[in-house]
Design a protein around this motif. Structure first.
Motif, short mmCIF file in Angstrom:
data_model
loop_
_atom_site.label_atom_id
_atom_site.label_comp_id
_atom_site.label_asym_id
_atom_site.label_seq_id
_atom_site.Cartn_x
_atom_site.Cartn_y
_atom_site.Cartn_z
N VAL A 1 0.86 -1.18 0.00
CA VAL A 1 0.00 0.00 0.00
C VAL A 1 0.90 1.24 0.00
N ILE A 2 0.77 2.07 -1.03
CA ILE A 2 1.44 3.36 -1.07
C ILE A 2 0.36 4.42 -0.95
N ASP A 3 0.44 5.25 0.10
CA ASP A 3 -0.64 6.19 0.46
C ASP A 3 -1.91 5.36 0.67
N ASN A 4 -2.94 5.58 -0.17
CA ASN A 4 -4.18 4.83 0.00
C ASN A 4 -4.37 3.79 -1.11
N LEU A 5 -3.29 3.48 -1.84
CA LEU A 5 -3.41 2.62 -3.03
C LEU A 5 -2.81 1.23 -2.78
N PRO A 6 -3.64 0.19 -2.73
CA PRO A 6 -3.09 -1.17 -2.60
C PRO A 6 -2.81 -1.77 -3.98
N PHE A 7 -1.72 -2.52 -4.08
CA PHE A 7 -1.41 -3.26 -5.31
C PHE A 7 -0.57 -4.48 -4.93
N LEU A 8 -0.39 -5.40 -5.88
CA LEU A 8 0.38 -6.61 -5.64
C LEU A 8 1.76 -6.48 -6.29
N LEU A 9 2.81 -6.77 -5.52
CA LEU A 9 4.17 -6.68 -6.01
C LEU A 9 4.82 -8.06 -5.95
N SER A 10 5.41 -8.51 -7.05
CA SER A 10 6.06 -9.83 -7.08
C SER A 10 7.53 -9.69 -7.45
N ASP A 11 8.36 -10.49 -6.78
CA ASP A 11 9.80 -10.56 -7.06
C ASP A 11 10.05 -11.86 -7.80
N THR A 12 10.71 -11.80 -8.96
CA THR A 12 10.86 -12.99 -9.81
C THR A 12 12.33 -13.39 -9.92
N VAL A 13 12.56 -14.58 -10.45
CA VAL A 13 13.92 -15.08 -10.65
C VAL A 13 14.67 -14.18 -11.63
N GLY A 14 15.96 -13.94 -11.35
CA GLY A 14 16.75 -13.09 -12.23
C GLY A 14 17.11 -13.80 -13.53
N PHE A 15 17.32 -13.00 -14.56
CA PHE A 15 17.70 -13.55 -15.86
C PHE A 15 19.22 -13.55 -15.98
N ILE A 16 19.73 -14.27 -16.96
CA ILE A 16 21.17 -14.33 -17.20
C ILE A 16 21.40 -14.70 -18.65
N ARG A 17 22.52 -14.24 -19.21
CA ARG A 17 22.85 -14.65 -20.58
C ARG A 17 23.26 -16.12 -20.61
N LYS A 18 23.11 -16.73 -21.77
CA LYS A 18 23.43 -18.15 -21.95
C LYS A 18 22.64 -19.03 -20.99
N LEU A 19 21.42 -18.61 -20.67
CA LEU A 19 20.57 -19.45 -19.81
C LEU A 19 20.09 -20.63 -20.65
N PRO A 20 20.27 -21.87 -20.14
CA PRO A 20 19.84 -23.05 -20.92
C PRO A 20 18.38 -22.97 -21.34
N HIS A 21 18.12 -23.30 -22.61
CA HIS A 21 16.77 -23.17 -23.15
C HIS A 21 15.77 -24.02 -22.37
N HIS A 22 16.14 -25.28 -22.04
CA HIS A 22 15.20 -26.16 -21.34
C HIS A 22 14.91 -25.63 -19.93
N LEU A 23 15.85 -24.84 -19.37
CA LEU A 23 15.62 -24.26 -18.06
C LEU A 23 14.58 -23.14 -18.15
N VAL A 24 14.68 -22.33 -19.21
CA VAL A 24 13.68 -21.28 -19.43
C VAL A 24 12.30 -21.90 -19.60
N GLU A 25 12.24 -23.01 -20.37
CA GLU A 25 10.96 -23.68 -20.59
C GLU A 25 10.37 -24.18 -19.28
N CYS A 26 11.22 -24.77 -18.43
CA CYS A 26 10.73 -25.31 -17.16
C CYS A 26 10.25 -24.22 -16.22
N PHE A 27 10.86 -23.03 -16.32
CA PHE A 27 10.51 -21.96 -15.38
C PHE A 27 9.48 -20.97 -15.94
N LYS A 28 8.90 -21.32 -17.08
CA LYS A 28 7.90 -20.41 -17.64
C LYS A 28 6.69 -20.27 -16.73
N SER A 29 6.36 -21.34 -15.99
CA SER A 29 5.21 -21.26 -15.09
C SER A 29 5.50 -20.32 -13.92
#
Length: 396
Positions: free
Chosen positions: A246-274
């Motif tokens: 909540v900032i002032d009178n405004l509620p919202f949802l904030l999510s922290d996600t896994v960080g990205f990286i170069r040369k990330l294995p393709h099958h790993l990206v596929e598995c973590f799409k959910s």
């Protein structure tokens, strides 16, 4: 008086060397940067880097990735320094992995396997653990043959199948069954998560995205007053965390996600799409950038490419340049060929001139410009909230 011998029972960190091939498509500076990132990955996994080896080749060797001369050079260093692991900066084929392992007689990892190991150690929830196990099995499946080299292999033909071959076949069947099981389990978890997202009510969703280790979790804790793990390690955050803010009178949802990286294995990206569904379903993205990193613009490009793969590049984005307290002036070539340093103010002005998307420059650790950031975020969300939910009385 009898002397008591004291034995050190502490687990000693494994020692590693890093190996990279520099092809015509890669500059030495770029290869050095990838190796620095690989060294950080080794440290995150709990290892210590004892040496770095590079070789210039037109393309990696099909059998051993590097040339025979370099193989012998590395072998001598491994034996002399009693190295535990040799880590390659690119993904190795099953045959390359087998040949290299036979030559060095120590543990061989490639970048994909190292990232999978870090993910496995950081996975906490059932979803993350299932995703990591699925990615590990998909990585392992084509590499099964190297696990059975200790078994006798006989000549092929009817009635001549060796025990190693039949063992591989039964293991392959078992792994394929497990992969099917984990995929079904992930579908079930996805349905549960989808139900949770539907039950979150009429609130704007904001997702923190960015390269790994740029300070997303620090910003998450700063805004939401939560206690998300903060470490100077790659992939410290693996499980998506969602908080109501909540900032002032405004509620919202904030999510922290896994960080990205170069040369990330393709099958790993596929598995973590959910896991990254939070990014796809977010209304606003906060793209956090570590401006103190010398190659932060490459990081921005890598994140944008991943967002493009996820189909989330068209969402409203607020770019947050974090760690301005550690910013080092970039060096660029002037009009007459001389080098000059680009100050933070000059970069701000040039960035704002080139990009229409909103941006803010902060230091989450030192709380610099944090209130301005919250105000900018509030202005964006309140307009979006009023447009989407005009009859919602949360704001009044």
């Amino acid at each position: 008086m009898a002397w008591t011998r004291i034995h050190d029972t502490a687990i000693k960190p494994e020692t590693a060397i890093l190996v990279s091939v520099i092809t015509p498509d890669t500059t030495e500076a770029k290869a050095r940067e990838y190796l620095e990132e690989l060294q950080f990955l080794v440290e995150t996994a709990g290892g210590i880097t004892k040496g770095i080896f590079t070789q210039k080749l037109s393309y990696p060797d099909k059998a051993t990735f590097i040339g025979s001369g370099k193989m012998d050079e590395i072998k001598s260093f491994v034996d002399a320094e009693e190295i535990d692991i040799v880590v390659f900066d690119d993904e190795l084929s099953p045959s390359q992995l087998r040949n290299i392992e036979n030559h060095f007689k120590v543990k061989i990892l490639d970048r994909s396997n190292l990232i999978l190991d870090i993910f496995a150690s950081h996975a906490k929830t059932a979803q993350a653990k299932t995703q990591v196990e699925l990615a590990q099995l998909q990585y392992l499946l084509p590499r099964l043959t190297r696990m059975w080299t200790h078994l006798e292999r006989q000549r092929g033909g009817i009635g001549m199948r060796g025990p190693g071959e039949s063992q591989i076949e039964s293991d392959r069947r078992m792994i394929l069954n497990k992969i099917s099981l984990f995929k079904e389990r992930l579908k079930s978890i996805d349905k549960q998560n989808e139900t949770q997202r539907k039950n979150r009510g009429e609130m704007i969703r904001v997702a923190l995205v960015g390269y790994t280790n740029v300070g997303k979790s620090t910003i998450m804790n700063m805004i939401s007053k939560s206690d998300v793990l903060i470490e100077n390690k790659l992939f410290a955050t693996l499980d998506t965390t969602v908080r109501k803010v909540v900032i002032d009178n405004l509620p919202f949802l904030l999510s922290d996600t896994v960080g990205f990286i170069r040369k990330l294995p393709h099958h790993l990206v596929e598995c973590f799409k959910s896991t990254l569904d939070e990014v796809r379903e977010a209304d606003v993205l906060i793209h956090v950038v570590d401006i103190s990193h010398p190659n932060f613009e490459d990081h921005i490009h890598a994140v944008n490419e991943t967002l493009k793969d996820l189909g989330a590049l068209d969402k409203p984005v607020v770019t947050v340049f974090n760690k301005i307290d550690a910013y080092k002036p970039a060096v660029e070539e002037g009009d007459e060929g001389e080098e000059r340093q680009v100050t933070l103010d000059e970069f701000k002005n040039s960035w704002m001139a080139k990009n229409s998307a909103p941006a803010i420059f902060i230091s989450a650790t030192h709380k610099t410009n944090v209130e301005e950031f919250k105000q900018q975020l509030y202005d964006i969300i309140v307009k979006m909230h009023n447009d989407r939910y005009p009859y919602n009385n949360l704001l009044y």
